[in-house]
Motif scaffolding. Structure first.
Motif, mmCIF file in Angstrom:
data_model
loop_
_atom_site.group_PDB
_atom_site.id
_atom_site.type_symbol
_atom_site.label_atom_id
_atom_site.label_comp_id
_atom_site.label_asym_id
_atom_site.label_seq_id
_atom_site.Cartn_x
_atom_site.Cartn_y
_atom_site.Cartn_z
ATOM 1 N N GLY A 1 14.094 43.074 64.529
ATOM 2 C CA GLY A 1 13.282 43.762 65.516
ATOM 3 C C GLY A 1 13.597 45.236 65.464
ATOM 4 N N ILE B 1 7.399 29.407 69.763
ATOM 5 C CA ILE B 1 7.716 29.745 68.385
ATOM 6 C C ILE B 1 6.463 29.741 67.521
ATOM 7 C CG2 ILE B 1 10.076 28.913 68.577
ATOM 8 C CD1 ILE B 1 9.288 26.366 67.218
ATOM 9 N N ARG C 1 15.568 37.505 61.720
ATOM 10 C CA ARG C 1 16.108 38.137 62.926
ATOM 11 C C ARG C 1 16.014 39.659 62.836
ATOM 12 N NH1 ARG C 1 14.635 36.341 65.777
ATOM 13 N NH2 ARG C 1 15.972 36.967 67.499
ATOM 14 N N SER D 1 9.236 38.862 64.448
ATOM 15 C CA SER D 1 9.381 37.414 64.562
ATOM 16 C C SER D 1 8.065 36.689 64.757
ATOM 17 C CB SER D 1 10.331 37.076 65.713
ATOM 18 O OG SER D 1 11.639 37.510 65.434
ATOM 19 N N LYS D 2 7.124 37.272 65.493
ATOM 20 C CA LYS D 2 5.885 36.571 65.802
ATOM 21 C C LYS D 2 4.793 36.824 64.767
ATOM 22 C CE LYS D 2 7.839 35.212 69.621
ATOM 23 N NZ LYS D 2 9.127 35.925 69.520
ATOM 24 N N SER E 1 9.058 43.612 67.279
ATOM 25 C CA SER E 1 9.620 42.461 66.578
ATOM 26 C C SER E 1 8.743 42.053 65.405
ATOM 27 C CB SER E 1 9.746 41.282 67.550
ATOM 28 O OG SER E 1 10.207 40.126 66.898
ATOM 29 N N ALA F 1 6.654 41.968 71.963
ATOM 30 C CA ALA F 1 6.790 40.940 70.927
ATOM 31 C C ALA F 1 5.456 40.349 70.489
ATOM 32 C CB ALA F 1 7.715 39.833 71.430
ATOM 33 N N TYR F 2 4.478 40.284 71.415
ATOM 34 C CA TYR F 2 3.212 39.599 71.112
ATOM 35 C C TYR F 2 2.046 40.556 70.898
ATOM 36 C CZ TYR F 2 6.247 36.109 73.107
ATOM 37 O OH TYR F 2 7.336 35.305 73.357
ATOM 38 N N PRO G 1 10.553 34.643 62.149
ATOM 39 C CA PRO G 1 11.683 34.881 63.044
ATOM 40 C C PRO G 1 13.043 34.674 62.393
ATOM 41 C CG PRO G 1 10.711 32.745 63.520
ATOM 42 C CD PRO G 1 9.852 33.387 62.468
ATOM 43 N N GLY H 1 16.795 41.145 65.675
ATOM 44 C CA GLY H 1 15.848 40.557 66.606
ATOM 45 C C GLY H 1 15.717 41.437 67.836
ATOM 46 N N SER H 2 14.571 41.355 68.503
ATOM 47 C CA SER H 2 14.400 42.163 69.708
ATOM 48 C C SER H 2 15.340 41.705 70.814
ATOM 49 C CB SER H 2 12.944 42.126 70.187
ATOM 50 O OG SER H 2 12.543 40.810 70.499
ATOM 51 N N GLN H 3 15.826 40.463 70.720
ATOM 52 C CA GLN H 3 16.785 39.982 71.716
ATOM 53 C C GLN H 3 18.059 40.822 71.709
ATOM 54 O OE1 GLN H 3 15.979 37.646 73.895
ATOM 55 N NE2 GLN H 3 17.941 37.628 74.966
#
Length: 405
Positions: free
Chosen positions: A256, A38, A254, A246-247, A244, A209-210, A251, A102-104
């Motif tokens: 993405g 996180i 939510r 989130s990073k 995303s 995501a990163y 986050p 979110g990408s999830q």
């Protein structure tokens, strides 16, 4: 009521996230946690978010912010993403973008869209635990995706999938600073993944995501950018880019997105309509304002802070770890992947580390589709303060020395 007898078969593959459970340790102040993947909340642009919420709840926009919206997502935010995609070599339009919670959620939608029971998903060994959880509900089998090529031919993948009662449906990977290993695959490997996907005629799901969190080296082109260079346009491509906020920004909202060929986006919109209608409008409006205002300065701020933490962790590992322990040296992201000598079990080591040394991490087995990797662990460096990283690694090294099988 015996609930277990009433569940669908897919429920048998639903498991609690080891990472989510380990996050509970963050509430214990004496624990040095390398467990959660996180962001550092001290780096959130909180004042920008506060200003944006006040802005969108003003008299002129409150009605829109608090109302239902189109399933595709808030148009100005999608236009911002289009501009961001252009910066990384992906020309696209607003109709190539779907906003997700979110990408999830995007991974869940893609599993729902592509996977029937006994179909095959190609994933790296190890791979992102959240992707396995998202796909597991749709009852696939997994085969190993090796970006280096390996000895699996397209025909071998096809035959193995057919023998299991299905077909190969997609390849999934995180090419930049992967969760959990922190590793990045180079351009040649990315081209190889595309070659395999073309031979099998399957999509590639590129989880990014990163991607903005690069600390060293030059960035290779995204798989989607390479795909567009081959095919001539995003609508002719087979790559599905999952992004995303989130990073980089936060986050908690939510948010993405998926960037892909327009026919695929249209199909995903139908899933979105049946799932949650739309991602909360107010969060999308706020994120657009914050991204527009601070993204260009926020990312360099994160890079500087997380680079210092990564460097502190790598130095501590070098200083304290006993012989026989090895680890990755990521160019970005949030993770270092540690391989222990054969005979170690990461889950048993975690129990001892928490009890005797008050230090936490994530055992590696959960990231392997086949349950292997018992002698691996994942360390997160983005969350702990720099001045606690050395102490935490020293404690962990001590437990490893005392736990040799």
């Amino acid at each position: 009521m015996d609930w277990e007898k009433r569940y669908a078969r897919r429920a048998e593959r639903m498991r609690a996230s080891e990472i989510r459970e380990l996050l509970k340790l963050l509430d214990q102040p004496d624990i040095i946690s390398f467990a959660g993947g996180i962001p550092d909340p001290a780096l959130f642009p909180a004042s920008a978010f506060a200003d944006a919420y006040r802005d969108v709840l003003g008299a002129e926009t409150a009605g829109t912010a608090l109302q239902y919206s189109v399933s595709e997502g808030y148009a100005p935010l999608r236009a911002w993403i289009v501009a961001r995609m252009a910066e990384i070599g992906v020309p696209c339009g607003i109709d190539n973008i779907l906003i997700t919670s979110g990408s999830q959620q995007g991974l869940d939608y893609l599993g729902k869209l592509f996977l029937s029971p006994d179909d095959t998903a190609l994933v790296t060994w190890p791979t992102y635990l959240g992707a396995l959880q998202a796909f597991n509900s749709y009852e696939p089998r997994y085969d190993r995706l090796n970006p280096d090529g390996g000895n699996m031919t397209p025909a071998a993948y096809r035959d193995a999938a057919a023998a299991a009662g299905g077909s190969v449906k997609f390849a999934y990977l995180t090419p930049d600073f992967a969760n959990p290993t922190g590793e990045t695959i180079d351009r040649t490997q990315r081209e190889g993944v595309l070659d395999l996907a073309e031979a099998l005629d399957i999509p590639v799901i590129e989880d990014t995501a990163y991607l903005p969190l690069r600390y060293d080296g030059a960035a290779p082109p995204s798989i989607l950018a390479l795909d567009i260079a081959r095919t001539g346009s995003i609508d002719a491509s087979r790559t599905i880019f999952c992004g995303s906020f989130s990073k980089t920004l936060a986050p908690g909202l939510r948010l993405g997105w998926i960037c892909a060929a327009e026919p695929l986006i249209r199909k995903l919109v139908l899933i979105k309509q049946a799932s949650d209608l739309n991602t909360p409008t107010i969060n999308q409006m706020v994120m657009h304002r914050v991204a527009d205002a601070v993204y260009a300065t926020q990312v360099p701020r994160l890079v500087a802070a997380y680079r210092a933490k990564r460097d502190a962790m790598l130095a501590a590992l070098e200083r304290h770890m006993p012989a026989g322990v090895s680890w990755t040296r990521p160019e970005g992201g949030m993770f270092v992947w540690v391989t222990l000598p054969e005979g170690f079990d990461g889950a048993a080591l975690l129990a001892r580390a928490v009890e005797s040394a008050r230090v936490a991490f994530v055992p590696g087995r959960a990231f392997f589709a086949d349950g292997s990797g018992a002698n691996t662990i994942r360390l997160n460096f983005s969350m702990p303060p720099v001045d606690r990283i050395d102490e935490g690694i020293a404690r962990l090294a001590g437990v490893i020395r005392d736990s040799r099988p």
